[in-house]
Design a protein around this motif. Structure first.
Motif, PDB file in Angstrom:
ATOM      1  N   ILE A  62       0.874  -1.175   0.000  1.00 45.32           N
ATOM      2  CA  ILE A  62       0.000   0.000   0.000  1.00 45.32           C
ATOM      3  C   ILE A  62       0.909   1.222   0.000  1.00 45.32           C
ATOM      4  O   ILE A  62       1.823   1.321   0.830  1.00 45.32           O
ATOM      5  CB  ILE A  62      -0.907   0.007   1.251  1.00 45.32           C
ATOM      6  CG1 ILE A  62      -1.805  -1.240   1.277  1.00 45.32           C
ATOM      7  CG2 ILE A  62      -1.756   1.274   1.306  1.00 45.32           C
ATOM      8  CD1 ILE A  62      -2.585  -1.433   2.565  1.00 45.32           C
ATOM      9  N   LEU A  63       0.679   2.133  -0.932  1.00 44.20           N
ATOM     10  CA  LEU A  63       1.526   3.325  -1.037  1.00 44.20           C
ATOM     11  C   LEU A  63       0.842   4.503  -0.339  1.00 44.20           C
ATOM     12  O   LEU A  63      -0.294   4.838  -0.663  1.00 44.20           O
ATOM     13  CB  LEU A  63       1.782   3.673  -2.502  1.00 44.20           C
ATOM     14  CG  LEU A  63       2.217   2.521  -3.429  1.00 44.20           C
ATOM     15  CD1 LEU A  63       2.583   3.062  -4.802  1.00 44.20           C
ATOM     16  CD2 LEU A  63       3.388   1.749  -2.838  1.00 44.20           C
ATOM     17  N   VAL A  64       1.537   5.072   0.612  1.00 45.42           N
ATOM     18  CA  VAL A  64       0.951   6.147   1.422  1.00 45.42           C
ATOM     19  C   VAL A  64       1.896   7.361   1.396  1.00 45.42           C
ATOM     20  O   VAL A  64       3.113   7.188   1.448  1.00 45.42           O
ATOM     21  CB  VAL A  64       0.730   5.659   2.881  1.00 45.42           C
ATOM     22  CG1 VAL A  64       0.147   6.760   3.747  1.00 45.42           C
ATOM     23  CG2 VAL A  64      -0.185   4.442   2.910  1.00 45.42           C
ATOM     24  N   PRO A  65       1.330   8.584   1.312  1.00 44.91           N
ATOM     25  CA  PRO A  65       2.189   9.779   1.243  1.00 44.91           C
ATOM     26  C   PRO A  65       3.136   9.907   2.447  1.00 44.91           C
ATOM     27  O   PRO A  65       2.740   9.714   3.591  1.00 44.91           O
ATOM     28  CB  PRO A  65       1.191  10.939   1.215  1.00 44.91           C
ATOM     29  CG  PRO A  65      -0.059  10.344   0.711  1.00 44.91           C
ATOM     30  CD  PRO A  65      -0.090   8.926   1.195  1.00 44.91           C
ATOM     31  N   ALA A  84       4.813  12.270  10.013  1.00 39.63           N
ATOM     32  CA  ALA A  84       4.132  12.829  11.185  1.00 39.63           C
ATOM     33  C   ALA A  84       3.614  11.718  12.089  1.00 39.63           C
ATOM     34  O   ALA A  84       3.726  11.781  13.316  1.00 39.63           O
ATOM     35  CB  ALA A  84       2.979  13.713  10.730  1.00 39.63           C
ATOM     36  N   PHE A 115       2.574  12.362   5.683  1.00 38.97           N
ATOM     37  CA  PHE A 115       1.660  11.798   6.675  1.00 38.97           C
ATOM     38  C   PHE A 115       2.374  10.741   7.510  1.00 38.97           C
ATOM     39  O   PHE A 115       2.265  10.700   8.736  1.00 38.97           O
ATOM     40  CB  PHE A 115       0.439  11.189   5.972  1.00 38.97           C
ATOM     41  CG  PHE A 115      -0.355  10.258   6.848  1.00 38.97           C
ATOM     42  CD1 PHE A 115      -1.143  10.759   7.861  1.00 38.97           C
ATOM     43  CD2 PHE A 115      -0.282   8.883   6.684  1.00 38.97           C
ATOM     44  CE1 PHE A 115      -1.859   9.908   8.693  1.00 38.97           C
ATOM     45  CE2 PHE A 115      -0.985   8.019   7.492  1.00 38.97           C
ATOM     46  CZ  PHE A 115      -1.785   8.538   8.504  1.00 38.97           C
ATOM     47  N   PHE A 163      -6.158  13.509   7.899  1.00 42.27           N
ATOM     48  CA  PHE A 163      -5.263  12.953   6.893  1.00 42.27           C
ATOM     49  C   PHE A 163      -5.064  14.032   5.832  1.00 42.27           C
ATOM     50  O   PHE A 163      -6.030  14.497   5.231  1.00 42.27           O
ATOM     51  CB  PHE A 163      -5.916  11.716   6.281  1.00 42.27           C
ATOM     52  CG  PHE A 163      -5.113  11.070   5.188  1.00 42.27           C
ATOM     53  CD1 PHE A 163      -3.826  10.626   5.432  1.00 42.27           C
ATOM     54  CD2 PHE A 163      -5.650  10.908   3.919  1.00 42.27           C
ATOM     55  CE1 PHE A 163      -3.091  10.028   4.421  1.00 42.27           C
ATOM     56  CE2 PHE A 163      -4.921  10.301   2.917  1.00 42.27           C
ATOM     57  CZ  PHE A 163      -3.636   9.863   3.172  1.00 42.27           C
ATOM     58  N   THR A 193      -4.703  16.175   2.653  1.00 42.02           N
ATOM     59  CA  THR A 193      -5.068  15.998   1.243  1.00 42.02           C
ATOM     60  C   THR A 193      -3.903  16.516   0.390  1.00 42.02           C
ATOM     61  O   THR A 193      -3.011  17.190   0.915  1.00 42.02           O
ATOM     62  CB  THR A 193      -6.334  16.821   0.924  1.00 42.02           C
ATOM     63  OG1 THR A 193      -6.047  18.185   1.232  1.00 42.02           O
ATOM     64  CG2 THR A 193      -7.510  16.351   1.738  1.00 42.02           C
ATOM     65  N   PRO A 194      -3.909  16.226  -0.901  1.00 45.98           N
ATOM     66  CA  PRO A 194      -2.794  16.713  -1.731  1.00 45.98           C
ATOM     67  C   PRO A 194      -2.603  18.222  -1.622  1.00 45.98           C
ATOM     68  O   PRO A 194      -1.497  18.717  -1.724  1.00 45.98           O
ATOM     69  CB  PRO A 194      -3.222  16.325  -3.148  1.00 45.98           C
ATOM     70  CG  PRO A 194      -4.114  15.160  -2.960  1.00 45.98           C
ATOM     71  CD  PRO A 194      -4.831  15.382  -1.668  1.00 45.98           C
TER      72      PRO A 194
END
Lengths: 389, 209
Positions: free
Chosen positions: A170-173, A179, A176, A219, A221-222
């Motif tokens: 799973i690719l997560v920014p 932090a 985030f 969470f 956002t872009p």
């Protein structure tokens, strides 16, 4: 800021050490892998300069590894004599590649925070997998950090790099994850503790990009994030150029330049007394690099500040004052001496009220992976099932 | 022509309200910020009414649409009472958010909106056919068209600044965050796979090289 592999604790030396059977019922297990011998959850930060991988056994929750590895793949020169490279390997990775740099063609799979050489990246990820699971039998589910506002091609490249190596990903920014990894849940009830996810501005100064992220309990956002392509690598380039201009008869490799930067970096008024020995025509010569280091790092400071001024108005107006109290620097660039103080000074001079710039700390290399691991541990089996690679 | 512009403006405003209620914040903002100003300007340019009359008509139109939304809110409240036992807190949270957003958009007093955790007072239950008593309770002066436009602009700006989408995900709601990440991934996969017929892609490459 050493480039050594910071392995904590020691890696399992035998496959048995990590091949723990996934028998516990209340563990994060997936029905489809019930007959597997073990099941490992991984948090991975694939960085331009260094990568960090953290893994736990899903059944027991025991730590399998927590390692920082330079993101480097070294290919052996053709026709190299036997016995020169460890195990006569055709490919070496991380610190081992750096140690044997002379006999290798060095490839850095990532540039500016994104994968540039997919094959090399895949080999590097495989190397990381081998660290986690030397036996190669485990089912591995991973959460992998990706830079903020990554385009589809970059995401696709990450997918390709981990495909066939992990069972699902799973690719997560990354902002985030940084932090989340930085947040200390055990201290949330401590009145002295400022929860970094409540209202903070994270600035992750990496090698390829500087990422800004406003985190206000949600969470991000872009649009909460901004990625600027001015970061550590630009400091290296500027320093290399500055040294070449000041000392035209010397030839200093980029790796050496990076080493100097990591040792002496500072911002603010020029500092002197930073002397290094370099070869000139084969003879050692000591040169002073304080001025050049300062110029290169101040360039980064200036850029970080300019971008920061663009990011602050993106926050909700009534939250800005509190936000200014929680500007958190992380990433390799955060280790630059005087950076928080100088950034704070520039903000003050620019009219911002009581800004406070903090540094996340020496563990910055592990925050993204730590956040990724926390996310991975919270993922449901069906979510893994939906993210097969 | 004037009538067309007027009807378009009305339609657009209603559509924006509808989109908001459906959770499509971006779509609603898109209409309010991109489509509506042009349509209203065209109507104003074509209309032979005085400036004051134009404002008044706009105000009336907004109020009318507001009233419709208000009715929807009441309907939601009715549903809330009816289905409370079935859907419990989950549905109340959704309706609460819905109400809050509508109240916020139209500059109404949000303090009167009941929070999802508040128990429903039996007095709120209405008997069939009886007119709702809420309207007579506290008369709220209707905002002027200018105020309304200003509020909408501020709201839009605030939403864009805070980037809190209609359904913001709490920082520690990791499962929802993963779902959102996977959804986006699936969407982008669909997008990228759709317009990529192999033959076309090859020919483009050949041209560029």
């Amino acid at each position: 800021m050493s480039s050594e592999e910071l392995t904590q604790p020691e890696l399992p030396s035998t496959p048995d050490a990590v091949d723990v059977p996934a028998e516990t019922e209340n563990a994060v297990t997936e029905p489809a892998v019930g007959d597997q011998s073990n099941y490992i959850i991984v948090g991975l930060d694939l960085g331009t300069n260094t990568s960090c991988i953290q893994a736990v056994d899903a059944a027991t929750g025991n730590e399998v590894c927590n390692t920082v590895v330079p993101t480097i793949v070294g290919y052996a020169d053709r026709g190299i004599l036997a016995g020169i490279l460890p195990d006569d390997s055709a490919e070496l990775f991380g610190t081992e590649a750096l140690r044997n740099e002379l006999h290798l063609r060095i490839s850095r799979p990532l540039k500016n925070g994104v994968i540039e050489d997919v094959d090399a990246a895949a080999k590097f990820v495989k190397h990381l997998r081998d660290i986690v699971d030397p036996g190669g039998k485990a089912t591995i589910h991973a959460v992998v950090g990706i830079p903020s506002n990554t385009d589809e091609e970059a995401k696709d490249n990450v997918q390709k790099a981990v495909s066939g190596i992990f069972d699902s990903a799973i690719l997560v920014p990354e902002p985030f994850l940084a932090a989340y990894g930085f947040r200390d849940e055990s201290r949330l009830k401590d009145p002295e503790y400022v929860d970094p996810v409540k209202n903070s501005l994270f600035i992750d100064i990496g090698a390829g990009t500087t990422d800004y992220c406003i985190i206000q309990g949600y969470f991000p956002t872009p649009e909460d994030q901004l990625s600027m392509p001015i970061a550590g690598e630009n400091v290296d380039e500027q320093l290399e150029k500055g040294l070449a201009e000041a000392y035209p008869d010397t030839r200093i490799s980029l790796n050496k330049v990076r080493e100097y930067k990591e040792k002496y970096s500072y911002v603010g008024e020029p500092q002197y007394g930073m002397k290094v020995r370099v070869p000139v025509g084969g003879k050692p010569r000591t040169i002073e690099i304080g001025k050049q280091i300062g110029e290169a790092c101040n360039m980064l400071l200036e850029n970080v500040f300019q971008s920061l001024e663009k990011v602050i108005p993106m926050a909700r107006p009534d939250s800005v004052f509190e936000l200014l109290q929680n500007i958190i620097l992380t990433g390799g660039g955060s280790m630059i001496e005087n950076l928080p103080e100088e950034l704070q000074r520039l903000l003050l001079e620019s009219g911002y009220e009581n800004p406070r710039v903090l540094v996340a700390g020496q563990d910055f290399k592990t925050f993204v992976a730590n956040g990724a691991l926390k996310v991975a541990q919270a993922a449901r089996p069906e979510q893994w099932a939906n993210s097969k690679v | 022509m004037t009538n067309n512009h007027w009807e378009n403006a009305r339609k657009l405003f209603r559509e924006a309200c509808f989109l908001r209620s459906m959770g499509d914040e971006k779509g609603a903002i898109g209409i309010l910020s991109k489509d509506m100003p042009g349509t209203i300007s065209s109507w104003m340019a074509d209309s032979k009414l005085t400036a004051g009359e134009k404002k008044e008509r706009l105000q009336e139109m907004f109020q009318e649409e507001m009233r419709k939304v208000d009715e929807s809110v009441e309907l939601c409240e009715l549903m809330l009472n009816r289905f409370e036992e079935t859907f419990s807190l989950q549905i109340r949270s959704i309706l609460y958010d819905f109400q809050l957003l509508i109240y916020e958009v139209f500059g109404l007093d949000t303090s009167s909106v009941r929070t999802p955790s508040e128990p429903i007072a039996p007095a709120r239950k209405r008997t069939k056919g009886k007119a709702p008593s809420k309207k007579t309770a506290v008369p709220i002066p209707p905002p002027s068209a200018e105020e309304m436009a200003d509020r909408l602009r501020k709201f839009k700006e605030t939403r864009l600044r805070t980037n809190k989408e209609w359904q913001s995900i709490l920082f520690n709601d990791i499962e929802k965050i993963i779902d959102s990440v996977l959804d986006k991934e699936a969407q982008s996969r669909t997008k990228t796979t759709k317009p990529k017929p192999k033959t076309k892609r090859k020919s483009t490459r050949a041209k560029s090289s």
